[in-house]
Design an enzyme around this catalytic site. Sequence first.
Site, PDB file in Angstrom:
ATOM      1  N   GLY A   9     -54.222  20.515   7.223  1.00  0.00           N
ATOM      2  CA  GLY A   9     -54.217  20.928   5.791  1.00  0.00           C
ATOM      3  C   GLY A   9     -53.176  22.200   6.027  1.00  0.00           C
ATOM      4  O   GLY A   9     -52.694  22.649   4.778  1.00  0.00           O
ATOM      5  N   VAL A  10     -52.903  22.641   7.213  1.00  0.00           N
ATOM      6  CA  VAL A  10     -52.031  24.100   7.345  1.00  0.00           C
ATOM      7  C   VAL A  10     -50.573  23.427   6.955  1.00  0.00           C
ATOM      8  O   VAL A  10     -50.153  22.555   7.308  1.00  0.00           O
ATOM      9  CB  VAL A  10     -51.999  24.657   8.765  1.00  0.00           C
ATOM     10  N   MET A  12     -46.465  24.090   6.972  1.00  0.00           N
ATOM     11  CA  MET A  12     -45.611  24.714   8.003  1.00  0.00           C
ATOM     12  C   MET A  12     -44.145  24.213   7.593  1.00  0.00           C
ATOM     13  O   MET A  12     -43.836  23.259   7.085  1.00  0.00           O
ATOM     14  CB  MET A  12     -45.667  23.879   9.393  1.00  0.00           C
ATOM     15  N   PRO A  13     -43.441  25.464   7.321  1.00  0.00           N
ATOM     16  CA  PRO A  13     -41.781  25.187   6.804  1.00  0.00           C
ATOM     17  C   PRO A  13     -41.285  24.184   7.770  1.00  0.00           C
ATOM     18  O   PRO A  13     -41.461  23.985   9.045  1.00  0.00           O
ATOM     19  CB  PRO A  13     -41.395  26.738   7.342  1.00  0.00           C
ATOM     20  N   LEU A  15     -38.096  24.128   8.643  1.00  0.00           N
ATOM     21  CA  LEU A  15     -36.950  24.715   9.298  1.00  0.00           C
ATOM     22  C   LEU A  15     -37.219  26.065   9.699  1.00  0.00           C
ATOM     23  O   LEU A  15     -38.036  26.648   8.992  1.00  0.00           O
ATOM     24  CB  LEU A  15     -35.722  24.518   8.257  1.00  0.00           C
ATOM     25  N   GLY A  16     -36.840  26.168  10.950  1.00  0.00           N
ATOM     26  CA  GLY A  16     -37.717  27.579  11.534  1.00  0.00           C
ATOM     27  C   GLY A  16     -36.193  27.680  12.565  1.00  0.00           C
ATOM     28  O   GLY A  16     -35.243  27.327  12.594  1.00  0.00           O
ATOM     29  N   GLY A  18     -35.488  28.995  16.564  1.00  0.00           N
ATOM     30  CA  GLY A  18     -35.957  29.086  17.952  1.00  0.00           C
ATOM     31  C   GLY A  18     -35.179  30.216  18.792  1.00  0.00           C
ATOM     32  O   GLY A  18     -33.931  30.486  18.480  1.00  0.00           O
ATOM     33  N   ASP A  43     -40.232  30.391  16.576  1.00  0.00           N
ATOM     34  CA  ASP A  43     -40.566  29.672  17.599  1.00  0.00           C
ATOM     35  C   ASP A  43     -40.467  30.254  18.813  1.00  0.00           C
ATOM     36  O   ASP A  43     -39.187  30.286  19.449  1.00  0.00           O
ATOM     37  CB  ASP A  43     -40.062  28.054  17.838  1.00  0.00           C
ATOM     38  N   TYR A  48     -40.294  32.189  27.468  1.00  0.00           N
ATOM     39  CA  TYR A  48     -38.898  32.645  27.317  1.00  0.00           C
ATOM     40  C   TYR A  48     -38.837  33.895  27.494  1.00  0.00           C
ATOM     41  O   TYR A  48     -37.709  34.612  27.597  1.00  0.00           O
ATOM     42  CB  TYR A  48     -38.789  32.413  25.556  1.00  0.00           C
ATOM     43  N   LYS A  73     -46.215  29.355  22.927  1.00  0.00           N
ATOM     44  CA  LYS A  73     -46.566  28.272  23.938  1.00  0.00           C
ATOM     45  C   LYS A  73     -47.056  28.983  25.033  1.00  0.00           C
ATOM     46  O   LYS A  73     -46.975  29.872  25.632  1.00  0.00           O
ATOM     47  CB  LYS A  73     -45.262  27.245  24.225  1.00  0.00           C
ATOM     48  N   HIS A 107     -47.175  23.808  26.576  1.00  0.00           N
ATOM     49  CA  HIS A 107     -45.699  23.554  26.680  1.00  0.00           C
ATOM     50  C   HIS A 107     -45.227  22.616  27.653  1.00  0.00           C
ATOM     51  O   HIS A 107     -44.039  22.001  27.246  1.00  0.00           O
ATOM     52  CB  HIS A 107     -45.183  25.077  27.312  1.00  0.00           C
TER      53      HIS A 107
HETATM   54  P1  NAP Z   1     -30.137  23.811  19.973  1.00  0.00           P
HETATM   55  O1  NAP Z   1     -30.785  24.765  18.955  1.00  0.00           O
HETATM   56  O2  NAP Z   1     -29.943  22.311  19.984  1.00  0.00           O
HETATM   57  O3  NAP Z   1     -28.599  24.576  20.245  1.00  0.00           O
HETATM   58  C1  NAP Z   1     -28.587  25.920  20.430  1.00  0.00           C
HETATM   59  C2  NAP Z   1     -26.975  26.229  20.842  1.00  0.00           C
HETATM   60  O4  NAP Z   1     -26.300  25.715  19.404  1.00  0.00           O
HETATM   61  C3  NAP Z   1     -26.662  27.540  20.988  1.00  0.00           C
HETATM   62  O5  NAP Z   1     -25.711  27.376  22.161  1.00  0.00           O
HETATM   63  C4  NAP Z   1     -25.687  27.979  19.581  1.00  0.00           C
HETATM   64  O6  NAP Z   1     -25.206  29.013  20.053  1.00  0.00           O
HETATM   65  C5  NAP Z   1     -25.328  26.627  19.053  1.00  0.00           C
HETATM   66  N1  NAP Z   1     -25.214  26.846  17.606  1.00  0.00           N
HETATM   67  C6  NAP Z   1     -26.194  27.222  16.645  1.00  0.00           C
HETATM   68  N2  NAP Z   1     -25.929  27.034  15.454  1.00  0.00           N
HETATM   69  C7  NAP Z   1     -24.606  26.433  15.517  1.00  0.00           C
HETATM   70  C8  NAP Z   1     -23.635  26.080  14.520  1.00  0.00           C
HETATM   71  N3  NAP Z   1     -23.963  26.223  13.195  1.00  0.00           N
HETATM   72  N4  NAP Z   1     -22.266  25.867  14.736  1.00  0.00           N
HETATM   73  C9  NAP Z   1     -22.208  25.555  16.230  1.00  0.00           C
HETATM   74  N5  NAP Z   1     -22.967  26.040  17.250  1.00  0.00           N
HETATM   75  C10 NAP Z   1     -24.394  26.239  17.010  1.00  0.00           C
HETATM   76  O7  NAP Z   1     -30.862  24.564  21.347  1.00  0.00           O
HETATM   77  P2  NAP Z   1     -32.280  24.810  21.791  1.00  0.00           P
HETATM   78  O8  NAP Z   1     -32.277  26.423  21.600  1.00  0.00           O
HETATM   79  O9  NAP Z   1     -32.429  24.544  23.242  1.00  0.00           O
HETATM   80  O10 NAP Z   1     -33.457  24.279  21.047  1.00  0.00           O
HETATM   81  C11 NAP Z   1     -33.836  24.791  19.777  1.00  0.00           C
HETATM   82  C12 NAP Z   1     -35.377  25.734  20.069  1.00  0.00           C
HETATM   83  O11 NAP Z   1     -36.048  24.825  20.382  1.00  0.00           O
HETATM   84  C13 NAP Z   1     -35.354  26.665  21.071  1.00  0.00           C
HETATM   85  O12 NAP Z   1     -34.636  27.768  20.732  1.00  0.00           O
HETATM   86  C14 NAP Z   1     -36.803  26.917  21.267  1.00  0.00           C
HETATM   87  O13 NAP Z   1     -37.647  27.451  20.677  1.00  0.00           O
HETATM   88  C15 NAP Z   1     -37.248  25.222  21.211  1.00  0.00           C
HETATM   89  N6  NAP Z   1     -37.146  24.404  22.523  1.00  0.00           N
HETATM   90  C16 NAP Z   1     -38.368  24.175  22.942  1.00  0.00           C
HETATM   91  C17 NAP Z   1     -38.487  23.449  24.199  1.00  0.00           C
HETATM   92  C18 NAP Z   1     -39.805  23.077  24.784  1.00  0.00           C
HETATM   93  O14 NAP Z   1     -39.814  22.523  25.983  1.00  0.00           O
HETATM   94  N7  NAP Z   1     -40.789  23.025  23.879  1.00  0.00           N
HETATM   95  C19 NAP Z   1     -37.153  23.394  25.025  1.00  0.00           C
HETATM   96  C20 NAP Z   1     -36.103  23.699  24.425  1.00  0.00           C
HETATM   97  C21 NAP Z   1     -35.901  24.299  23.298  1.00  0.00           C
HETATM   98  P3  NAP Z   1     -25.099  30.564  19.439  1.00  0.00           P
HETATM   99  O15 NAP Z   1     -26.379  31.067  19.610  1.00  0.00           O
HETATM  100  O16 NAP Z   1     -23.873  31.083  20.368  1.00  0.00           O
HETATM  101  O17 NAP Z   1     -24.836  30.550  17.970  1.00  0.00           O
END
Ligand code: NAP
Length: 283
Positions: A9-10, A12-13, A15-16, A18, A43, A48, A73, A107
């Site tokens: 029931g929580v 969550m947006p 879009l967020g 990371g 997130d 991290y 995480k 994680h």
């Molecule tokens: P992502 O969001 O797929 O990509 C980030 C990359 O895209 C960065 O290089 C960023 O560069 C660039 N970017 C962002 N907006 C843009 C735009 N409008 N136009 C052009 N380039 C753009 O990668 P991610 O950070 O790996 O994934 C998102 C989030 O998911 C993470 O931050 C984290 O919170 C989470 N995550 C979780 C796991 C897990 O194991 N659970 C693993 C990986 C990630 P700039 O910063 O220079 O703009």
Amino acid sequence: MQNVTLNNGVEMPILGFGVYQIPPEQTEQAVTEALAAGYRLLDTAAAYGNEEAVGRAIKNSGIPREELFVTTKLWVQDAPAQENTKRAFETSLDKLGLDHLDLYLMHQPYADVYGQWRAMEDLHRAGRVRAIGVANFYPDRLVDLIVNNDVTPAVNQIETHPFFQRTADQHVMREYGVQIQSWGGFAEGRNNLFTHPLLSEIAEKHGKSVAQVVLRWLTQRGIVAIPKSVRAERMAENIDVFDFELTDDQMASIAALDTETSLFFDHRDPAIASRLGKWRLDD
Ligand code: NAP
């Protein structure tokens, strides 16, 4: 901002923001700018190394706590996992400067997964975290966890982008009431995502960017997205995806880009299970 309703029931947006790979010294400013741009879901993760900076940005924003949705995480824990998980949770909460979390995710699907999960269930029952979930679980491991425990994960955060779309996995999650959340929604720019011909053509038709088309495609599939950027103009661009809709034909043409293969690493790969499963954080 649209919300999704989790299995308990929580709300969550959908879009967020990371913060993976944002260096700690840049994180406070990035999160401050993201909050100013309108993001309310943040997130982060113990792994991290930037929870304290996220916490400072939250505190300085003055935004009421109940308007924010904060996820962190749990990193892989040794036995006794129940004790270690609770300690890791308190460490994260202290670093964030919060008294409760909105979502706590396991994680990685490694080490004493059951001990970790049961500790997370306890934290949830005690009201320390509003929802608990997992990350990087393939459907077989996810269903095994569900059928052998009390609380069904509210979320499974997995690599999901146009080149690895997780359609079958999403069906399984829907069947069990687990919300799919995308990590790496832009594939971190791999495969030249931002200049991809098909995505660029669709973007041009809507007067939007490729990034916006990808985020629209994810959210239109009911997937929670958490794009990362350190640039304020991109943060604003990435949250501006609720004023257009992709057509059925456009959704179908993007579906054809799926390679059904990870662009990063496969959690079922024994070498990865060994490397990540043995890796420990220094507190
Ligand atoms: P992502 O969001 O797929 O990509 C980030 C990359 O895209 C960065 O290089 C960023 O560069 C660039 N970017 C962002 N907006 C843009 C735009 N409008 N136009 C052009 N380039 C753009 O990668 P991610 O950070 O790996 O994934 C998102 C989030 O998911 C993470 O931050 C984290 O919170 C989470 N995550 C979780 C796991 C897990 O194991 N659970 C693993 C990986 C990630 P700039 O910063 O220079 O703009």
